[in-house]
Scaffold this motif. Sequence first.
Motif, PDB file in Angstrom:
ATOM      1  N   PRO A 161       0.807  -1.031   0.058  1.00  0.00           N
ATOM      2  CA  PRO A 161       0.106  -0.271   0.277  1.00  0.00           C
ATOM      3  C   PRO A 161       0.724   1.609   0.360  1.00  0.00           C
ATOM      4  N   GLY A 162       0.688   1.936  -0.895  1.00  0.00           N
ATOM      5  CA  GLY A 162       1.191   3.562  -0.667  1.00  0.00           C
ATOM      6  C   GLY A 162       1.954   3.710  -1.301  1.00  0.00           C
ATOM      7  N   SER A 163       2.118   2.854  -2.125  1.00  0.00           N
ATOM      8  CA  SER A 163       2.815   3.165  -3.520  1.00  0.00           C
ATOM      9  C   SER A 163       2.832   3.441  -5.302  1.00  0.00           C
ATOM     10  N   TYR A 164       2.930   4.396  -5.363  1.00  0.00           N
ATOM     11  CA  TYR A 164       2.970   5.618  -5.949  1.00  0.00           C
ATOM     12  C   TYR A 164       3.424   5.916  -7.469  1.00  0.00           C
ATOM     13  N   ALA A 165       3.254   6.419  -9.115  1.00  0.00           N
ATOM     14  CA  ALA A 165       3.918   6.030  -9.815  1.00  0.00           C
ATOM     15  C   ALA A 165       3.858   7.425 -10.802  1.00  0.00           C
ATOM     16  N   ILE A 166       4.916   8.142 -10.606  1.00  0.00           N
ATOM     17  CA  ILE A 166       4.708   9.852 -11.731  1.00  0.00           C
ATOM     18  C   ILE A 166       5.587   8.591 -13.057  1.00  0.00           C
ATOM     19  N   PRO A 167       4.715   9.923 -14.057  1.00  0.00           N
ATOM     20  CA  PRO A 167       5.564   8.992 -15.329  1.00  0.00           C
ATOM     21  C   PRO A 167       6.766   9.662 -15.841  1.00  0.00           C
ATOM     22  N   ALA A 168       7.184   8.501 -16.422  1.00  0.00           N
ATOM     23  CA  ALA A 168       8.408   8.616 -16.511  1.00  0.00           C
ATOM     24  C   ALA A 168       9.188  10.105 -17.766  1.00  0.00           C
ATOM     25  N   PRO A 169      10.287  10.702 -17.532  1.00  0.00           N
ATOM     26  CA  PRO A 169      10.533  12.080 -19.018  1.00  0.00           C
ATOM     27  C   PRO A 169      10.710  11.160 -20.325  1.00  0.00           C
ATOM     28  N   TYR A 170      10.282  10.921 -20.571  1.00  0.00           N
ATOM     29  CA  TYR A 170      10.541   9.824 -21.934  1.00  0.00           C
ATOM     30  C   TYR A 170      10.077  10.802 -23.020  1.00  0.00           C
ATOM     31  N   ALA A 171      10.587  11.790 -23.777  1.00  0.00           N
ATOM     32  CA  ALA A 171      10.737  12.663 -24.857  1.00  0.00           C
ATOM     33  C   ALA A 171      10.146  12.227 -25.965  1.00  0.00           C
ATOM     34  N   TYR A 172      10.507  10.921 -26.483  1.00  0.00           N
ATOM     35  CA  TYR A 172      10.144  10.627 -27.171  1.00  0.00           C
ATOM     36  C   TYR A 172       8.581   9.880 -27.700  1.00  0.00           C
ATOM     37  N   ALA A 205       9.672   8.572   0.425  1.00  0.00           N
ATOM     38  CA  ALA A 205      10.848   8.809  -0.704  1.00  0.00           C
ATOM     39  C   ALA A 205      10.406   8.748  -1.893  1.00  0.00           C
ATOM     40  N   LEU A 206      11.612   9.021  -2.262  1.00  0.00           N
ATOM     41  CA  LEU A 206      11.799   8.461  -4.705  1.00  0.00           C
ATOM     42  C   LEU A 206      12.373   7.744  -4.504  1.00  0.00           C
ATOM     43  N   VAL A 207      11.935   6.596  -5.641  1.00  0.00           N
ATOM     44  CA  VAL A 207      13.194   6.219  -5.850  1.00  0.00           C
ATOM     45  C   VAL A 207      13.273   6.673  -7.310  1.00  0.00           C
ATOM     46  N   VAL A 208      14.000   6.303  -7.608  1.00  0.00           N
ATOM     47  CA  VAL A 208      15.101   7.131  -8.770  1.00  0.00           C
ATOM     48  C   VAL A 208      15.889   6.361 -10.234  1.00  0.00           C
ATOM     49  N   GLU A 209      15.947   5.982 -11.316  1.00  0.00           N
ATOM     50  CA  GLU A 209      17.382   5.790 -11.935  1.00  0.00           C
ATOM     51  C   GLU A 209      17.733   6.661 -12.698  1.00  0.00           C
ATOM     52  N   PRO A 210      18.951   7.217 -12.571  1.00  0.00           N
ATOM     53  CA  PRO A 210      19.682   7.930 -12.958  1.00  0.00           C
ATOM     54  C   PRO A 210      18.814   7.688 -14.762  1.00  0.00           C
ATOM     55  N   VAL A 211      19.444   7.013 -15.054  1.00  0.00           N
ATOM     56  CA  VAL A 211      18.503   6.944 -16.682  1.00  0.00           C
ATOM     57  C   VAL A 211      17.852   5.570 -16.443  1.00  0.00           C
ATOM     58  N   LEU A 212      16.903   5.423 -17.211  1.00  0.00           N
ATOM     59  CA  LEU A 212      16.227   4.372 -16.788  1.00  0.00           C
ATOM     60  C   LEU A 212      16.138   2.995 -17.871  1.00  0.00           C
ATOM     61  N   SER A 213      16.756   2.333 -17.529  1.00  0.00           N
ATOM     62  CA  SER A 213      17.558   1.613 -18.285  1.00  0.00           C
ATOM     63  C   SER A 213      16.402   0.036 -18.642  1.00  0.00           C
ATOM     64  N   ALA A 214      15.920  -0.664 -17.485  1.00  0.00           N
ATOM     65  CA  ALA A 214      15.503  -1.273 -18.170  1.00  0.00           C
ATOM     66  C   ALA A 214      13.708  -0.704 -18.906  1.00  0.00           C
ATOM     67  N   GLY A 215      13.959   0.281 -18.381  1.00  0.00           N
ATOM     68  CA  GLY A 215      11.783   1.255 -19.308  1.00  0.00           C
ATOM     69  C   GLY A 215      12.991   1.421 -20.415  1.00  0.00           C
ATOM     70  N   GLY A 216      14.264   1.444 -21.145  1.00  0.00           N
ATOM     71  CA  GLY A 216      14.106   1.456 -22.466  1.00  0.00           C
ATOM     72  C   GLY A 216      14.667   2.785 -22.459  1.00  0.00           C
ATOM     73  N   ILE A 217      15.397   2.754 -21.443  1.00  0.00           N
ATOM     74  CA  ILE A 217      17.103   3.703 -21.800  1.00  0.00           C
ATOM     75  C   ILE A 217      16.722   5.279 -21.953  1.00  0.00           C
ATOM     76  N   ILE A 218      15.686   5.462 -20.746  1.00  0.00           N
ATOM     77  CA  ILE A 218      14.929   6.963 -21.364  1.00  0.00           C
ATOM     78  C   ILE A 218      15.965   7.749 -20.409  1.00  0.00           C
ATOM     79  N   VAL A 219      16.468   8.814 -20.948  1.00  0.00           N
ATOM     80  CA  VAL A 219      17.338   9.994 -20.413  1.00  0.00           C
ATOM     81  C   VAL A 219      16.323  11.018 -19.641  1.00  0.00           C
ATOM     82  N   PRO A 220      16.481  11.066 -18.881  1.00  0.00           N
ATOM     83  CA  PRO A 220      16.137  12.722 -18.285  1.00  0.00           C
ATOM     84  C   PRO A 220      16.824  13.920 -18.218  1.00  0.00           C
ATOM     85  N   PRO A 221      15.428  14.554 -19.227  1.00  0.00           N
ATOM     86  CA  PRO A 221      16.099  16.349 -19.178  1.00  0.00           C
ATOM     87  C   PRO A 221      17.520  16.830 -18.028  1.00  0.00           C
TER      88      PRO A 221
END
Length: 437
Positions: A161-172, A205-221
């Motif tokens: 309980p209490g697990s929330y998602a925010i949209p990844a910065p997937y520019a493409y 807490a917010l948990v985040v990868e510096p570049v989202l890898s398994a999700g498709g190499i999403i590079v935050p701006p």
Amino acid sequence: MRASYSCPVDERERFLIRYAGSFAPEPIARAEGAWVETASGKRILDFTSGQICSTLGHNHPRIAAAVRSALDEVVHLNSWMLSEPVLALGERLVGLVPEPLDRVLLLNTGTEANEVALKMAKMHTGRWEVVGLTRSFHGLLSGIASVNFSMAHAGYGPVLPGSYAIPAPYAYRCPVRHCDGACDCTCLEVGFELVDQQSVGALCALVVEPVLSAGGIIVPPDGYFSRVRELVDERGMLLLMDEAQTGFGRLGTMFGFEHDGVVPDLVGVSKTLGGGLPLAATITSSAIEQDCYDKGFLHVTSHVSDPLPAAAGLAVLDVIAEEGLVERSAARGAYMLERLRELQAQHEPIGDVRGRGLLVGVELVEDRDTRAPADALGAAVTRECYERGLSMNIVRSQAHANCFRIAPPLMVTEEEIDLAVEIMDASLRAVREPAAA
Ligand SMILES: Cc1ncc(COP(=O)(O)O)c(C=O)c1O
């Protein structure tokens, strides 16, 4: 799918539980540098660095030597006994991260490093709601897996309980249908608005990868993580950076979080620390460590603070420093990106090429206007590349698997990159125009 590979399946496979679809066609007998070799002598260029762990290449002699001497000295201890490799590695890691990060717990896997970081975050803040990004991946055991939003929820019962998602910065493919090609962080603002409206007032807490890898190499701006830090601070949350794939040079910096000059409260490092051995660490500040200690923090596992993997970790850090692998990753990454962009110019189905350092994504589409994901083409090209001697992952996020994740060892040569691009080129041609190939 399996039938299209040209070598026989080892019939003893039937004794094994299949944990991620099918296995590679033939067992691997040897590995060295950027190459692995099958039992029958087929050589394969490994552009996945194993499971993104072998950043020094396979079987680096310095890691082998460190393991050999640990075998002679001490392999494993009761968890309350410390050893020289553990003390030395703790000190070395603290020397690599910015203040106030100065406390280390040595563990085994990336899942565990993130799980421990979350446990500390919960104990320290007294809160329990955790936010992750869509398309994120942080490990496959229940706690941390609750904030894996790229995959692996279906079929395993309730998430925490209490697990929330925010949209990844997937520019493409902008998740809030706002940007096209360059993310302006609207997704981040929208995401926190959604979180605020769902929260019961226990945001931890917010948990985040510096570049989202398994999700498709999403590079935050640029600037994304500075804004993340502000949004997290405004809410009294902690920032947990998951550096499983990105730590120790993969992105051309020692850590991914350095890119925006942000200092997280907790860091999980793993894959790239052990150079192929199971070694991970949670890193945090004395303030958080002391508070958790005072509250009775407990994380004892069979292999916590084990000397043998710590000795390997010290060898990994030595080689990274001595061979300038962080700088090498930045330079070779730029070269690889350039070569892959040239390939994109020749192949209509390559819709996007993106990445940082030696972590690069090549996204395949049916056509560049509709950007419909080309999953079948991705699977066929991956098989063709393997046949021709190049191992690459295609990563799956939510419904689609159409993005190659290219992550060679940091010591990869330009010649090996050229060879990989040649094999990709030939494989794309063979799959798209079988008669001409
Ligand atoms: C970003 C990230 N975090 C955590 C993990 C989990 O690490 P492990 O498989 O070592 O538990 C992975 C594994 O792929 C990962 O990519």
